[in-house]
Design a protein around this motif. Structure first.
Motif, short mmCIF file in Angstrom:
data_model
loop_
_atom_site.label_atom_id
_atom_site.label_comp_id
_atom_site.label_asym_id
_atom_site.label_seq_id
_atom_site.Cartn_x
_atom_site.Cartn_y
_atom_site.Cartn_z
N TRP A 48 0.85 -1.19 0.00
CA TRP A 48 0.00 0.00 0.00
C TRP A 48 0.88 1.24 0.00
O TRP A 48 1.65 1.46 0.93
N VAL A 49 0.78 2.04 -1.07
CA VAL A 49 1.59 3.25 -1.21
C VAL A 49 0.67 4.47 -1.12
O VAL A 49 -0.33 4.56 -1.84
N VAL A 50 1.03 5.41 -0.25
CA VAL A 50 0.18 6.58 0.01
C VAL A 50 1.00 7.86 -0.21
O VAL A 50 2.13 7.96 0.26
N TRP A 51 0.41 8.79 -0.94
CA TRP A 51 1.05 10.10 -1.17
C TRP A 51 0.15 11.21 -0.65
O TRP A 51 -1.07 11.05 -0.59
N LYS A 52 0.75 12.35 -0.33
CA LYS A 52 -0.05 13.55 -0.12
C LYS A 52 -0.58 13.98 -1.48
O LYS A 52 0.17 14.00 -2.46
N HIS A 53 -1.86 14.30 -1.54
CA HIS A 53 -2.46 14.67 -2.83
C HIS A 53 -1.80 15.93 -3.35
O HIS A 53 -1.67 16.93 -2.62
N PRO A 54 -1.35 15.92 -4.60
CA PRO A 54 -0.61 17.08 -5.12
C PRO A 54 -1.47 18.30 -5.39
O PRO A 54 -0.94 19.41 -5.53
N LEU A 55 -2.79 18.13 -5.46
CA LEU A 55 -3.66 19.23 -5.84
C LEU A 55 -4.66 19.63 -4.76
O LEU A 55 -5.21 20.73 -4.80
N LEU A 56 -4.93 18.72 -3.82
CA LEU A 56 -5.94 18.98 -2.79
C LEU A 56 -5.30 19.04 -1.41
O LEU A 56 -4.57 18.13 -1.02
N LYS A 57 -5.57 20.11 -0.70
CA LYS A 57 -5.01 20.26 0.64
C LYS A 57 -5.64 19.25 1.60
O LYS A 57 -6.83 18.96 1.53
N ARG A 58 -4.81 18.74 2.48
CA ARG A 58 -5.23 17.81 3.55
C ARG A 58 -5.89 16.54 2.99
O ARG A 58 -6.69 15.91 3.66
N LYS A 59 -5.56 16.18 1.76
CA LYS A 59 -6.05 14.94 1.17
C LYS A 59 -4.86 14.08 0.72
O LYS A 59 -3.77 14.59 0.46
N TYR A 60 -5.12 12.80 0.62
CA TYR A 60 -4.09 11.85 0.21
C TYR A 60 -4.64 10.99 -0.92
O TYR A 60 -5.85 10.87 -1.10
N CYS A 61 -3.73 10.41 -1.70
CA CYS A 61 -4.14 9.46 -2.73
C CYS A 61 -3.30 8.20 -2.52
O CYS A 61 -2.17 8.27 -2.00
N SER A 62 -3.83 7.06 -2.91
CA SER A 62 -3.11 5.82 -2.62
C SER A 62 -3.40 4.75 -3.65
O SER A 62 -4.41 4.79 -4.36
N VAL A 63 -2.49 3.79 -3.72
CA VAL A 63 -2.69 2.59 -4.54
C VAL A 63 -2.29 1.38 -3.71
O VAL A 63 -1.33 1.43 -2.93
N SER A 64 -3.03 0.30 -3.88
CA SER A 64 -2.72 -0.96 -3.20
C SER A 64 -2.54 -2.04 -4.26
O SER A 64 -3.33 -2.14 -5.20
N PHE A 65 -1.49 -2.84 -4.09
CA PHE A 65 -1.23 -3.96 -4.99
C PHE A 65 -1.42 -5.27 -4.21
O PHE A 65 -0.88 -5.39 -3.10
N LEU A 66 -2.16 -6.18 -4.78
CA LEU A 66 -2.24 -7.53 -4.22
C LEU A 66 -1.20 -8.37 -4.97
O LEU A 66 -1.33 -8.59 -6.18
N ILE A 67 -0.17 -8.80 -4.25
CA ILE A 67 0.95 -9.51 -4.88
C ILE A 67 0.99 -10.95 -4.41
O ILE A 67 0.98 -11.22 -3.20
N ASN A 68 1.04 -11.86 -5.38
CA ASN A 68 1.20 -13.28 -5.07
C ASN A 68 2.63 -13.69 -5.43
O ASN A 68 3.15 -13.28 -6.47
N ILE A 69 3.24 -14.52 -4.61
CA ILE A 69 4.66 -14.81 -4.80
C ILE A 69 4.95 -15.59 -6.08
O ILE A 69 6.07 -15.56 -6.59
N SER A 70 3.94 -16.28 -6.62
CA SER A 70 4.19 -17.07 -7.83
C SER A 70 3.55 -16.50 -9.09
O SER A 70 4.01 -16.76 -10.19
N SER A 71 2.48 -15.70 -8.93
CA SER A 71 1.82 -15.15 -10.12
C SER A 71 1.96 -13.64 -10.25
O SER A 71 1.49 -13.04 -11.21
N GLY A 72 2.62 -12.99 -9.28
CA GLY A 72 2.88 -11.56 -9.37
C GLY A 72 1.71 -10.70 -8.92
O GLY A 72 0.94 -11.09 -8.05
N ILE A 73 1.56 -9.53 -9.54
CA ILE A 73 0.49 -8.60 -9.16
C ILE A 73 -0.83 -9.15 -9.68
O ILE A 73 -1.04 -9.26 -10.89
N LYS A 74 -1.73 -9.50 -8.77
CA LYS A 74 -3.02 -10.08 -9.14
C LYS A 74 -4.10 -9.02 -9.26
O LYS A 74 -5.04 -9.17 -10.02
N ASP A 75 -3.96 -7.97 -8.45
CA ASP A 75 -5.00 -6.93 -8.46
C ASP A 75 -4.35 -5.62 -8.06
O ASP A 75 -3.26 -5.57 -7.48
N CYS A 76 -5.06 -4.55 -8.37
CA CYS A 76 -4.55 -3.21 -8.10
C CYS A 76 -5.76 -2.31 -7.92
O CYS A 76 -6.66 -2.30 -8.76
N TRP A 77 -5.84 -1.58 -6.83
CA TRP A 77 -6.97 -0.68 -6.63
C TRP A 77 -6.48 0.61 -5.97
O TRP A 77 -5.47 0.63 -5.27
#
Length: 529
Positions: free
Chosen positions: A274-303
């Motif tokens: 889960w990677v979280v950044w301070k939103h570059p355009l909105l004050k006091r807001k954040y944006c984030s991405v989460s990766f579901l990673i499996n050790i044998s099949s890699g990135i299975k999902d991303c939201w």
């Protein structure tokens, strides 16, 4: 009799009052800027108002209230009630409902699995071509206002049939708008060749210096030779048309991530990054991405979440820590894990989610690096592996690993496990019967041959990455126990290994508990998905 009439009157009055309260609540939600979590909290309050909520929402849609339609349609999706499909289909064919409201209804129906492409839209919508054009223009305007809407579009688009994807991209290209370049550039990177090729052609239709700049950038980034040839051809066409290159970059620069969180590996070999950044355009807001990673099949999902308050982030991370062990990591380690995951995607032939290609650029820019698919092999040079292997106490402690939260769901759940559980179930109840040493060895041998050995390399990898994860938590002694487990995976026979024995026992116990509660993976596998 008078009393009975009075009761009826009272019920009618109550119904009207409830309807009024619901309408006032919905009206109060109009025209405000919400995060997803804030809107969901409002939906929770709305649906606490009783059984009239859905009928009121449907009634307002019939009235073709275009201002309330977005809120109402979100509420109908939130309801997660598949019985809504029928009344929504009825509203969809009502002549008095505007095309704008019908378009919103189509998005709700898509949420419930209805494929809009299979509906006679040219008859449902009064001006199908116009509404398609307007929807497309609105979408491009929305992207121009909020760059972080692109991942949501990608998420929806990925589920379209291939022909619909190609038609959608072709239509975008026909508008020849620079506003569409950010979306088309991401689509040109996906590893679905027909989609990438169509996106390249759509960019070239724009015929501006910025389009030429993006095509040149794609030419340097992409690996697919067929797509690269199409890019080269389109670049030449633009140059022969007299187009001169002009720089095109995203409208902001993200700073380094605010937080990067990593979860422990679960029993299926998966974890979340889960990677979280301070939103570059909105004050006091954040944006984030989460990766579901499996050790044998890699990135299975991303939201992703485009708008997140600090309070919501803290609540979400706290909720996550209740279900699994989490660690905060730095950007360089996150890149190693992503590079390994993508390498696994390529190796297993598992396509990356469309959203990944959006976030790849964001991550690379914010960490000033390039993500290159590379296997990650953790080293444990600071530990004396020879001494650990010789230490019998560490080996014995392998049996206790599943007592730790990090490993508590490390068991197998598949039909064959339930066959073994049933075969070795006690006649007195749902627990393992007492076995002689000979029968225990037979069970362990069969279980190992059929279930453990085919996955031994996966188990080893899970242990390696778990030891690496424990090192982040500064759990030095537990790291040694896990390393001992890895070092003894060459034990013969393998079912003498304490960890293997414990995994077998836990797998059978879980299967027996599920059988006792009426859950049998052999009969209803969907329950265990």
């Amino acid at each position: 009799m008078p009393k009975k009439n009075c009761e009826i009157s009272s019920k009618v009055d109550y119904s009207l009052l409830a309807k009024k309260q619901i309408l006032e609540f919905l009206e109060g939600l109009k025209g405000k800027d919400y995060t997803v979590k804030e809107l969901n909290r409002s939906m929770k309050k709305l649906f606490k108002m009783g059984k009239m909520v859905v009928p009121v929402c449907l009634s307002k849609l019939k009235e073709s209230d275009e201002e309330l339609a977005p809120i109402i349609c979100y509420a109908l999706e939130y309801a997660n009630d598949y019985s809504l499909v029928s009344p929504l289909m009825d509203i969809l064919i009502m002549p008095g409902v505007s095309d704008k409201v019908k378009t919103r209804i189509l998005s709700v129906l898509a949420h419930y699995g209805v494929d809009a492409t299979e509906l006679p839209l040219e008859y449902i919508l009064k001006d199908y071509n116009r509404i398609t054009r307007v929807s497309m223009m609105e979408m491009l305007e929305d992207i121009n206002r909020d760059y972080f809407l692109i991942p949501y579009i990608l998420e929806d688009l990925q589920d379209f049939p291939l022909e619909s994807k190609l038609n959608y991209i072709y239509d975008i290209g026909c508008y020849r708008m620079e506003k569409s370049i950010p979306l088309l550039e991401v689509l040109a990177k996906v590893d679905e060749a027909p989609v990438a090729e169509e996106a390249v052609k759509a960019i070239s239709k724009i015929k501006t210096g910025k389009a030429l700049f993006v095509l040149n950038r794609l030419l340097k980034q992409l690996k697919d030779e067929k797509v690269k040839k199409i890019i080269e051809r389109e670049i030449l066409r633009l140059k022969f048309s007299g187009i001169c290159e002009s720089t095109f970059e995203r409208p902001f620069k993200l700073k380094q991530p605010y937080k990067i969180l990593l979860t422990a590996i679960d029993g299926l070999g998966s974890r979340a990054l889960w990677v979280v950044w301070k939103h570059p355009l909105l004050k006091r807001k954040y944006c984030s991405v989460s990766f579901l990673i499996n050790i044998s099949s890699g990135i299975k999902d991303c939201w992703s979440v485009s708008r997140l308050s600090l309070k919501e982030f803290k609540e979400s991370s706290k909720d996550l820590s209740r279900t699994t062990v989490i660690a905060e990591i730095d950007g360089s380690y996150a890149i190693k894990l992503l590079e390994d995951a993508i390498w696994q995607n390529n190796k297993s032939g598992n396509p990356l989610p469309y959203q990944y290609y959006f976030w790849q650029g964001v991550i690379e820019d914010s960490l000033s690096t390039e993500i290159v698919p590379t296997p990650y092999i953790p080293d444990f040079n600071e530990y004396d592996l020879g001494e650990i292997k010789l230490n019998h106490n560490y080996l014995i402690k392998n049996f206790e690993l599943l007592n730790y939260p990090l490993f508590e769901d490390w068991f197998f759940s598949e039909p064959k496990v339930y066959d073994f559980a049933e075969e070795y179930k006690s006649k007195k109840g749902f627990f393992l019967k007492k076995l002689t040493l000979e029968k225990t060895e037979k069970l362990f041998f069969q279980f190992t041959e059929e279930i453990i050995l085919p996955r031994l390399n996966i188990l080893k990898r899970m242990l390696e990455l778990s030891a690496d994860f424990l090192r982040l938590l500064d759990e030095k002694e537990l790291v040694k126990v896990v390393l001992s487990a890895i070092l003894h995976l060459d034990m013969q026979p393998i079912y003498y290994h304490p960890l293997i024995q414990r995994i077998i026992i836990e797998s059978l116990k879980v299967a027996l508990t599920n059988l006792k509660n009426g859950f049998d993976i052999r009969l209803n596998p969907e329950v265990f998905d």
